[in-house]
Design an enzyme around this catalytic site. Structure first.
Site, PDB file in Angstrom:
ATOM      1  CE  LYS A   1      -4.088  -2.214   0.733  1.00  0.00           C
ATOM      2  NZ  LYS A   1      -3.645  -3.631   0.798  1.00  0.00           N
TER       3      LYS A   1
HETATM    4  C1  PLP Z   1      -4.262  -4.766   0.308  1.00  0.00           C
HETATM    5  C2  PLP Z   1      -3.474  -6.023   0.270  1.00  0.00           C
HETATM    6  C3  PLP Z   1      -3.711  -7.040  -0.689  1.00  0.00           C
HETATM    7  C4  PLP Z   1      -4.859  -6.958  -1.679  1.00  0.00           C
HETATM    8  O1  PLP Z   1      -4.670  -5.968  -2.666  1.00  0.00           O
HETATM    9  P1  PLP Z   1      -5.915  -5.443  -3.532  1.00  0.00           P
HETATM   10  O2  PLP Z   1      -5.411  -4.252  -4.250  1.00  0.00           O
HETATM   11  O3  PLP Z   1      -6.993  -5.104  -2.536  1.00  0.00           O
HETATM   12  O4  PLP Z   1      -6.323  -6.544  -4.451  1.00  0.00           O
HETATM   13  C5  PLP Z   1      -2.897  -8.155  -0.690  1.00  0.00           C
HETATM   14  N1  PLP Z   1      -1.901  -8.298   0.205  1.00  0.00           N
HETATM   15  C6  PLP Z   1      -1.639  -7.352   1.147  1.00  0.00           C
HETATM   16  C7  PLP Z   1      -0.552  -7.599   2.130  1.00  0.00           C
HETATM   17  C8  PLP Z   1      -2.407  -6.183   1.212  1.00  0.00           C
HETATM   18  O5  PLP Z   1      -2.156  -5.254   2.154  1.00  0.00           O
END
Ligand code: PLP
Length: 469
Positions: free
Chosen positions: A113
């Site tokens: 993120k």
């Molecule tokens: C948010 C997240 C995901 C999922 O990603 P999306 O964009 O919602 O498909 C997968 N792994 C981790 C560690 C995350 O923080």
């Protein structure tokens, strides 16, 4: 470059105007009027660029209302070696059988993120400064998104963050990571309730249009287009690092929840990046895998959404999926509107007639991983490559392995570092994940947070007292 809504009810707007908004006024999501194209020569000319310069090249195709020199400065500040611990920013590490890890988790909160949020923090501060405006960001988090947002927005002029979290329901590491921030513009609010209740409070206040306007409430949730655009960059970066010349194909495997990460891969592919396959990996919450297998999209109720050992993928209603469906139905906004109308009425829609195109035209394939698969994969990757991966990345590796083709690099997106999910590592290997440098004392640092009752009135009163502007 202007943006329109997937439901057709928004006048075309430039990037800076959709930046601060959540849903389009018609309930749809903002998408570019036309996807910009990158030719092979242009792609080759980007080979030697450092990450921040590549980011400026790619983002300049989506952000045409911010001067290029400004955009250069924003990406330089967002993707620095100080923030991402090395000049690589996104390292590529070989595993085995043609698979490699694309390291998206080197940022301050150890999850992918950060890749988008760091840019969002820079571009928010810039646009607010230009407009002499302020923004109060209201969100709810069960872990990764909230902390990434707080680390990106801390100390930014004009931005105040109100982040709700379920009191006592996050891991000690996650709690410490958020609550140790002492910045005056960051408000951690621990509510006495569960995540869904916190999310409901955010929705209620965002739907109170008078309150929203009075306090310039904004969101940084995963439907924000700027986050998708920033994520497109690392698909280009991965391709450039894994190939040596024009036209060579690469596949990507993506641990998925809200469909935000893999949507960026779909956009990169639509721009002309030679991506062979986009491998979507889900955990036991396999609504998206079911769609790619059957053509039927049937989101599940909260009660049928399992709590798994890859918790950031425990999602059954993928908010970004609408942007992909918009492309799938030939960018026909009335068709999208009808599909989401059906979804509201009967709980599913059926696009099985288009199923032959999922892979042949869009490169999508999908698979599911279980708790047992995660443990086995963490052990296998440690044994064969000497690399420790987190449970979400393990879902990606497990599914990727079934789609590897000779001569085509398979890049698995590493979406978090194992230290964030040490209990699963303990279960898989019999020992905890090592604590990364700089995080040794995290849980002993002083924490700043406010505990409030889990109701709309309490949160409204708190924001009224502490909002900027
Ligand atoms: C948010 C997240 C995901 C999922 O990603 P999306 O964009 O919602 O498909 C997968 N792994 C981790 C560690 C995350 O923080």
């Amino acid at each position: 470059m202007k943006y329109v809504s997937t439901r057709g009810g928004m006048a075309p707007q430039p990037f800076s105007d959709i930046l601060l908004e959540g849903l389009a006024p018609d309930g749809g999501l903002a998408v570019p009027e036309a996807v910009p194209q990158v030719c092979a020569e242009q792609l080759e000319s980007w080979r030697a660029l450092p990450y921040h310069a590549l980011a400026a090249e790619v983002l300049s195709l989506f952000v045409t209302d911010i001067p290029r020199t400004t955009l250069d400065a924003l990406t330089r500040a967002a993707y620095s070696a100080e923030v991402f611990k090395s000049e690589d920013i996104v390292p590529l590490r070989p595993l085995y059988d043609g698979m490699s890890l694309l390291g998206l988790s080197e940022g301050p909160t150890l999850a992918f993120k950060d890749m988008a949020m760091q840019f969002l923090g820079q571009v928010f501060a810039h646009v607010l400064h230009e407009r002499g405006a302020t923004l109060n960001i209201l969100g709810a988090t069960s872990g990764d998104t909230g902390s990434a947002a707080e680390y990106a927005m801390r100390g930014k002029a004009g931005v105040t963050v109100f982040m709700l979290s379920p009191n006592g329901r996050m891991s000690a590491f996650q709690r410490a990571q958020m609550y140790c921030l002492q910045d005056a513009n960051i408000h951690n609010i621990a509510v006495n309730g569960v995540f869904d209740e916190a999310q409901d409070i955010v929705k209620a206040l965002s739907n109170d249009l008078a309150f929203k306007a009075r306090y310039n409430l904004g969101a940084v949730n995963s439907i924000n287009w700027a986050r998708i655009a920033a994520q497109v960059v690392y698909y280009f970066h991965g391709w450039l690092r894994a190939t040596s010349g024009p036209g060579q194909q690469v596949s990507f495997a993506v641990p998925s929840g809200n469909f935000g990460n893999i949507l960026a891969g779909h956009i990169a592919r639509s721009m002309g990046l030679p991506i062979r396959r986009l491998v979507l990996a889900t955990n036991e919450n396999n609504v998206l895998e079911e769609f790619f297998r059957t053509g039927v999209y049937r989101p599940r109720a909260a009660a049928q959404t399992y709590a798994t050992s890859s918790p950031s993928m425990d999602i059954s209603r993928a908010s970004n999926f609408e942007r992909f469906v918009f492309d799938l139905v030939g960018r026909d906004a009335s068709r999208v509107t009808a599909l989401w109308h059906d979804l509201g009425k009967v709980g599913y829609f059926d696009l099985s007639a288009l199923k032959p195109e999922f892979e042949s035209r869009y490169g999508f394939v999908a698979g599911t991983s279980s708790h047992h698969d995660r443990l086995v994969t963490i052990r296998t990757v440690m044994d064969r490559a000497g690399v420790l991966i987190d449970p979400h990345t393990a879902d990606g590796v497990k599914v990727a392995a079934t789609f590897v083709e000779p001569g085509i690099p398979m890049l698995v997106l590493e979406t978090a570092l194992p230290a964030k999910f040490s209990d699963v590592i303990q279960e898989a290997l019999g020992r905890p994940a090592p604590v990364p440098p700089g995080f040794e004392d995290l849980e002993t640092l002083p924490q700043k947070f406010t505990v409030l009752p889990c109701d709309v009135a309490s949160i409204r009163a708190y924001i009224t007292e502490h909002a900027s502007g």
